[in-house]
Motif scaffolding. Structure first.
Motif, mmCIF file in Angstrom:
data_model
loop_
_atom_site.group_PDB
_atom_site.id
_atom_site.type_symbol
_atom_site.label_atom_id
_atom_site.label_comp_id
_atom_site.label_asym_id
_atom_site.label_seq_id
_atom_site.Cartn_x
_atom_site.Cartn_y
_atom_site.Cartn_z
ATOM 1 N N ALA A 2 0.825 -1.199 0.000
ATOM 2 C CA ALA A 2 0.000 0.000 0.000
ATOM 3 C C ALA A 2 0.862 1.253 0.000
ATOM 4 C CB ALA A 2 -0.920 0.000 1.215
ATOM 5 N N VAL A 3 0.458 2.213 -0.814
ATOM 6 C CA VAL A 3 1.128 3.512 -0.844
ATOM 7 C C VAL A 3 0.093 4.565 -0.498
ATOM 8 C CG1 VAL A 3 2.495 5.102 -2.225
ATOM 9 C CG2 VAL A 3 2.556 2.645 -2.734
ATOM 10 N N ASN A 4 0.388 5.342 0.527
ATOM 11 C CA ASN A 4 -0.556 6.365 0.956
ATOM 12 C C ASN A 4 0.211 7.467 1.678
ATOM 13 O OD1 ASN A 4 -2.687 7.815 2.428
ATOM 14 N ND2 ASN A 4 -3.976 6.098 1.778
ATOM 15 N N GLN A 5 -0.301 8.692 1.523
ATOM 16 C CA GLN A 5 0.395 9.810 2.143
ATOM 17 C C GLN A 5 0.192 9.864 3.657
ATOM 18 O OE1 GLN A 5 -0.721 13.361 0.030
ATOM 19 N NE2 GLN A 5 1.376 13.587 -0.676
ATOM 20 N N ASP A 6 -0.910 9.309 4.073
ATOM 21 C CA ASP A 6 -1.298 9.417 5.473
ATOM 22 C C ASP A 6 -0.771 8.222 6.270
ATOM 23 O OD1 ASP A 6 -2.558 9.506 7.889
ATOM 24 O OD2 ASP A 6 -4.597 9.310 7.088
ATOM 25 N N PRO A 7 0.131 8.458 7.233
ATOM 26 C CA PRO A 7 0.707 7.318 7.966
ATOM 27 C C PRO A 7 -0.341 6.562 8.774
ATOM 28 C CG PRO A 7 1.328 9.401 8.996
ATOM 29 C CD PRO A 7 0.645 9.752 7.704
ATOM 30 N N GLU A 8 -1.486 7.203 9.013
ATOM 31 C CA GLU A 8 -2.538 6.554 9.793
ATOM 32 C C GLU A 8 -3.553 5.832 8.899
ATOM 33 O OE1 GLU A 8 -2.422 6.487 13.066
ATOM 34 O OE2 GLU A 8 -0.597 7.721 12.994
ATOM 35 N N ALA A 9 -3.341 5.840 7.608
ATOM 36 C CA ALA A 9 -4.341 5.240 6.710
ATOM 37 C C ALA A 9 -4.596 3.785 7.113
ATOM 38 C CB ALA A 9 -3.865 5.322 5.263
ATOM 39 N N ASP A 30 1.302 -5.815 3.830
ATOM 40 C CA ASP A 30 2.572 -6.451 4.169
ATOM 41 C C ASP A 30 3.684 -5.428 4.036
ATOM 42 O OD1 ASP A 30 1.833 -9.469 4.226
ATOM 43 O OD2 ASP A 30 0.860 -8.638 2.449
ATOM 44 N N LEU A 31 3.497 -4.560 3.066
ATOM 45 C CA LEU A 31 4.491 -3.536 2.808
ATOM 46 C C LEU A 31 3.764 -2.207 2.706
ATOM 47 C CD1 LEU A 31 7.407 -2.868 2.201
ATOM 48 C CD2 LEU A 31 7.048 -3.589 -0.146
ATOM 49 N N ALA A 32 4.108 -1.292 3.613
ATOM 50 C CA ALA A 32 3.414 -0.017 3.670
ATOM 51 C C ALA A 32 4.405 1.093 3.377
ATOM 52 C CB ALA A 32 2.810 0.171 5.060
ATOM 53 N N VAL A 33 4.102 1.906 2.393
ATOM 54 C CA VAL A 33 5.004 3.006 2.101
ATOM 55 C C VAL A 33 4.234 4.311 2.176
ATOM 56 C CG1 VAL A 33 6.684 3.958 0.490
ATOM 57 C CG2 VAL A 33 6.263 1.491 0.532
ATOM 58 N N GLN A 34 4.716 5.188 3.058
ATOM 59 C CA GLN A 34 4.094 6.501 3.167
ATOM 60 C C GLN A 34 4.712 7.401 2.116
ATOM 61 O OE1 GLN A 34 4.905 8.671 6.725
ATOM 62 N NE2 GLN A 34 3.633 10.396 6.074
ATOM 63 N N GLY A 35 3.870 7.929 1.245
ATOM 64 C CA GLY A 35 4.411 8.816 0.226
ATOM 65 C C GLY A 35 3.385 9.105 -0.842
ATOM 66 N N ASP A 36 3.831 9.856 -1.836
ATOM 67 C CA ASP A 36 2.939 10.268 -2.900
ATOM 68 C C ASP A 36 2.722 9.127 -3.889
ATOM 69 O OD1 ASP A 36 1.436 12.232 -4.460
ATOM 70 O OD2 ASP A 36 3.084 12.005 -5.887
#
Ligand code: FAD
Ligand code: FAD
Lengths: 332, 261
Positions: free
Chosen positions: A293-300, A307-313
Motif C-alpha cells: 500500500a502507498v498512501n500519504q497518510d501514515p494513519e491510513a 505487508d508492505l506499507a510506504v508513506q508517500g505520494d
C-alpha cells in the motif's frame, strides 16, 4: 466404497474454464480422505470432447450433459438437469465455484433437491470422526470465519471461492470414464433467453481471476493519473482495480470496484495506490496473498492490512515503478 | 405490474456478535439498517411502478424490530409491507429463510416480478434470491445492473466476471440486483409521516402453513459449528515519510520476489 465426490465444471463461452481445475484439486483432497471416487459434472453444448481433459487434473469420471440448449449459461435448465443427475447417481458431495454462475445455479439446485448450501468457502476438510464435510467461509465482511456442516440429505453442497487452491499439475497419462446423461426434452425448455454478451474491455484478466491487481483510490487525484495504473498493470501482466470513490468519480468502471459492494479478489499481489482502506474496501481484498500500500497518510487504515506499507505520494511511486519495471524488461 | 421486494434488516456495522452455542447472529444491540442492495431493488421496483403502474409490496423475515426497516421502505414509497416474524423462524439458514419468504410470496401474490438484493452485508451468501425463485418455480436472473420490463418479459443486463450479458426473461420472474443499478432516493417527510401510520401485516409460521420443524434453526440443513475471529495477521513492514526511497526499493524487490520481473 464411499459415494462419489463431485465437482461442477464451469463452462464459459463454450469452453471449460480453468477454475474447474481448482475445484478438482479440492475434490481430490476430499475424495482421498473419504476413499471415494472423484467425478466432474459438465453441462454444456458441444462440450463432450473437452470434458475428458479434466482427467489430467484429477477426475476419475466425468458426467456430461451435452445439449444445444445449454449454449450460454442458463441457470434454470442447468439446475433442473443437475437435480436429475444427482437423483440418479447420488454423490455424497457437490462443490462448485463461487462465480456468478456457481452462485446462481447452486442455490437453485439446493432448493430443488432440498439440500443445504454453504456459500463462498475458502477451506474444506473432512471431519475425521463423522466423515462429514467441514466448510469454512468468511462472513460479515471477513470479520468471522465460520465452520459449517450440512445435515440431512446428501449431497453436501458448497461453492468455493476461486483461487482458494491451485490446480494439481496435469498428468496427461490419466484417463477417465465418460458417462453421458441425456436430459429429458421438457427439462431443456428455459424461460431465460440469452440475447448477447459484450466482453469487458479491460486491461488483463477479470479481477477475480487476476494474479496481480494494481488498484487506485481517490488519492490518485484525477482520471489522467488514474489511467497510469493501467500502464503498470499492463507491464506486470495484471489487472486494474479501484476503490468505490474512484468508481464514483468516473475514473474506473464499476466492474473494477473492489470491496463489499464490488468484487472480492484474491490475487497474489494487490498494489493499493491512494486508497484509505475503509472496511468496505478491505472486505474485498484482505484475502490477497501480498498487499503493498502507498498512501500519504501514515494513519491510513489500509496500512494495517498491508505487508508492505510506504508513506508517500502515489503518483511519485507509481511513476518510479513504471520506470523501474520498464528498465527490468529492457524496454528502456 | 405487481412487484414484490425482499427486504432484509442488517446490522449497520460489521461488529456483529455471534452466539457461540447456536452459531447464529445476535441481532439486538447495535443499530440496524436496510440491507443497502435491497434499497437498489426497491428503487428499481418504484421506477417500474412509475412507468407501468401497479404496486410494490415489501416483504421481510426477521424479528419484530424489522418493522423499522419496513417502515423505512414504506417511507420511500412502497405500497404495502409484510413482516414474517415468529420465534420459530430464528436461526434460519438461507434455505429456511427462502422457504419462509417463498410461502409468503405465494400467499400475497401472484406477483409479476420479485426483486431481491444480490447479497446481504451480514450473512452474505447471496443465495436467498435464486433459492426463492427455485422454490416458486420462477426463472431467475442474478447480478443485474439494469432492468426494464414490457409486461411480458424482463430485459436485464448482468455484470459477470468477464463482461456484460443481456438476457430476456419470461415474467413472472425473480431478479437480484447490484448497486450500480440506480441511486436509491432519500425518504421524504411526507413519506415518513405516512409510513409511521401504515399498517404492517405480520405472519407467523402457522399463518404461512409452515410446520415449526421446517423453518428456523430446526429446518435448516446448514449449521454453523464453529466461529473464528481471524486476526488480520500481517507483519507490516513500514516505510515512513523520509524513507520513501528505501520503500520504493523494497516494492521493486517484492515485485521481483514474486517473479513478476
Ligand atoms: C454500504 C457501503 C458499501 C461500500 N462498498 C465499497 C466497496 O465495495 N469498495 C470500496 O472501495 N468502497 C466501498 N464503500 C466506500 C468506502 O466506505 C470508502 O468511502 C471508499 O473505499 C473510499 O475510497 P478511497 O480510499 O479511494 O477514498 P478516500 O477514503 O477518500 O481515501 C483517499 C486516500 O488517498 C490518500 N491520498 C491522498 N492524496 C494522496 C497522494 N498524493 N498519494 C498517496 N495517497 C494519497 C489519502 O490519505 C486517503 O487515505 C462502501 C461504503 C458503504 C457505506
Ligand atoms: C457466519 C454465518 C455464515 C452463514 N453461512 C451460511 C451458508 O453458508 N449457507 C446458508 O444457507 N446460510 C448461511 N448463514 C445463514 C444466512 O446468513 C441466513 O440464512 C440469512 O437469513 C440469509 O441471509 P444472507 O445474509 O445470506 O442473505 P443473502 O442471500 O445474501 O441475501 C440476498 C437478498 O435476499 C433477500 N433476503 C435475505 N434474507 C432476507 C430476509 N430475512 N427477509 C427478506 N429478504 C431477505 C434480500 O433481498 C437480500 O438482499 C450464515 C450465517 C452466518 C451468521
Amino acid at each position: 466404497m464411499s459415494a462419489e465426490v463431485w465437482t461442477l465444471a464451469e463452462v464459459r463461452g463454450g469452453k471449460i474454464h480453468p477454475v474447474s481445475r481448482e475445484l478438482l484439486a479440492w475434490g481430490k483432497e476430499l475424495a482421498d480422505a473419504l476413499g471415494a471416487p472423484l467425478a466432474s459434472v459438465v453441462v454444456g453444448s458441444g462440450i463432450k470432447e473437452q470434458s475428458a481433459s479434466l482427467a489430467a487434473y484429477g477426475a476419475d469420471k466425468v458426467y456430461v450433459a451435452d445439449a444445444p440448449e445449454f449454449e450460454n449459461f442458463k441457470a434454470d435448465i442447468t439446475s433442473a438437469t443437475l437435480a436429475e443427475m444427482i437423483e440418479k447417481y447420488k454423490p455424497s458431495i457437490l462443490i462448485a465455484s463461487a462465480t456468478t454462475q456457481g452462485r446462481t445455479v447452486m442455490p437453485m439446485l439446493s432448493s430443488r433437491i432440498g439440500c443445504g448450501l454453504t456459500a463462498d468457502c475458502t477451506e474444506l476438510a473432512i471431519d475425521r470422526e463423522s466423515k462429514r464435510l467441514i466448510q469454512t467461509r468468511p462472513a460479515i465482511g471477513g470479520n468471522v470465519m465460520a465452520d459449517i456442516k450440512t445435515k440431512g440429505r446428501d449431497p453436501q453442497m458448497c461453492t468455493v471461492r476461486p483461487k482458494s487452491k491451485r490446480p494439481l499439475s496435469p498428468d496427461a497419462s490419466r484417463e477417465c470414464e465418460t458417462i453421458e446423461f441425456a436430459p429429458k426434452k421438457e427439462l431443456l425448455e428455459s424461460l431465460v433467453k440469452f440475447i448477447k454478451f459484450e466482453a469487458e474491455k479491460s486491461v488483463g484478466l477479470p479481477l477475480q481471476e487476476a494474479e496481480i491487481i494494481v488498484s487506485g483510490g481517490k488519492g490518485m487525484k484525477n482520471a489522467k493519473n488514474f489511467a497510469r495504473l493501467e500502464e503498470l498493470a499492463r507491464l506486470l501482466g495484471g489487472s486494474v482495480g479501484a476503490s468505490r470513490m474512484a468508481v464514483d468519480l468516473g475514473w474506473a468502471p464499476y466492474s473494477a470496484q473492489v470491496g463489499l459492494s464490488g468484487k472480492s479478489v484474491t490475487p497474489r499481489l494487490y498494489l493499493a495506490f491512494g486508497i484509505s482502506g475503509a472496511v468496505q474496501h478491505i472486505a474485498g481484498m484482505s484475502g490477497a496473498e501480498t498487499i503493498v500500500a502507498v498512501n500519504q497518510d501514515p494513519e491510513a487504515p489500509i496500512f494495517r492490512v498491508a505487508d508492505l506499507a510506504v508513506q508517500g505520494d502515489a503518483m511519485e511511486m507509481l511513476g518510479g515503478l513504471i520506470e523501474a519495471v520498464k528498465k527490468y524488461k529492457g524496454l528502456r | 405490474m405487481k412487484t414484490a421486494v425482499l427486504i432484509k434488516q442488517v446490522p449497520d456495522s460489521d461488529e456483529v456478535k455471534m452466539d457461540p452455542e447456536k452459531g447464529t447472529m445476535i441481532r439486538d444491540g447495535a443499530g440496524n439498517i436496510v440491507n443497502p442492495l435491497d434499497l437498489n431493488a426497491l428503487e428499481a421496483a418504484l421506477s417500474l411502478r412509475g412507468e407501468h403502474g401497479g404496486s410494490v409490496t415489501a416483504v421481510s423475515m426477521g424479528p419484530p424490530q424489522a418493522d423499522i426497516a419496513l417502515r423505512e421502505v414504506l417511507a420511500l414509497g412502497a405500497d404495502e409491507a409484510y413482516l414474517l416474524s415468529d420465534r420459530f423462524f430464528a436461526g434460519a439458514d438461507s434455505w429456511g429463510t427462502s422457504l419462509t419468504l417463498a410461502m409468503a410470496l405465494g400467499r400475497l401474490g401472484p406477483f409479476d416480478l420479485v426483486l431481491a438484493g444480490g447479497k446481504a452485508t451480514d450473512g452474505e451468501t447471496g443465495q436467498v434470491g435464486p433459492e426463492v425463485a427455485a422454490i416458486m418455480g420462477l426463472p431467475c436472473s442474478t447480478y443485474v445492473s439494469s432492468l426494464s420490463c414490457d409486461g411480458k418479459y424482463a430485459f436485464v443486463r448482468r455484470t459477470v466476471e468477464d463482461g456484460i450479458e443481456t438476457q430476456k426473461i419470461k415474467l413472472p420472474c425473480l431478479i437480484t440486483v447490484l448497486n450500480d443499478m440506480n441511486e436509491p432516493a432519500m425518504p421524504t417527510l411526507r413519506g415518513k409521516k405516512k409510513a409511521r401510520r401504515a399498517a404492517i401485516g405480520v405472519f407467523g409460521a402457522a399463518e404461512l402453513g409452515l410446520a415449526k420443524e421446517d423453518v428456523g434453526l430446526a429446518g435448516s440443513p446448514t449449521r454453523v459449528v464453529r466461529i473464528n475471529h481471524p486476526k488480520i495477521a500481517r507483519r507490516t513492514e513500514f516505510y515512513r515519510g523520509r524513507e520513501l526511497d528505501a520503500g520504493f526499493e523494497r516494492v521493486v524487490e517484492v515485485l521481483r520476489e514474486l517473479a513478476l520481473l
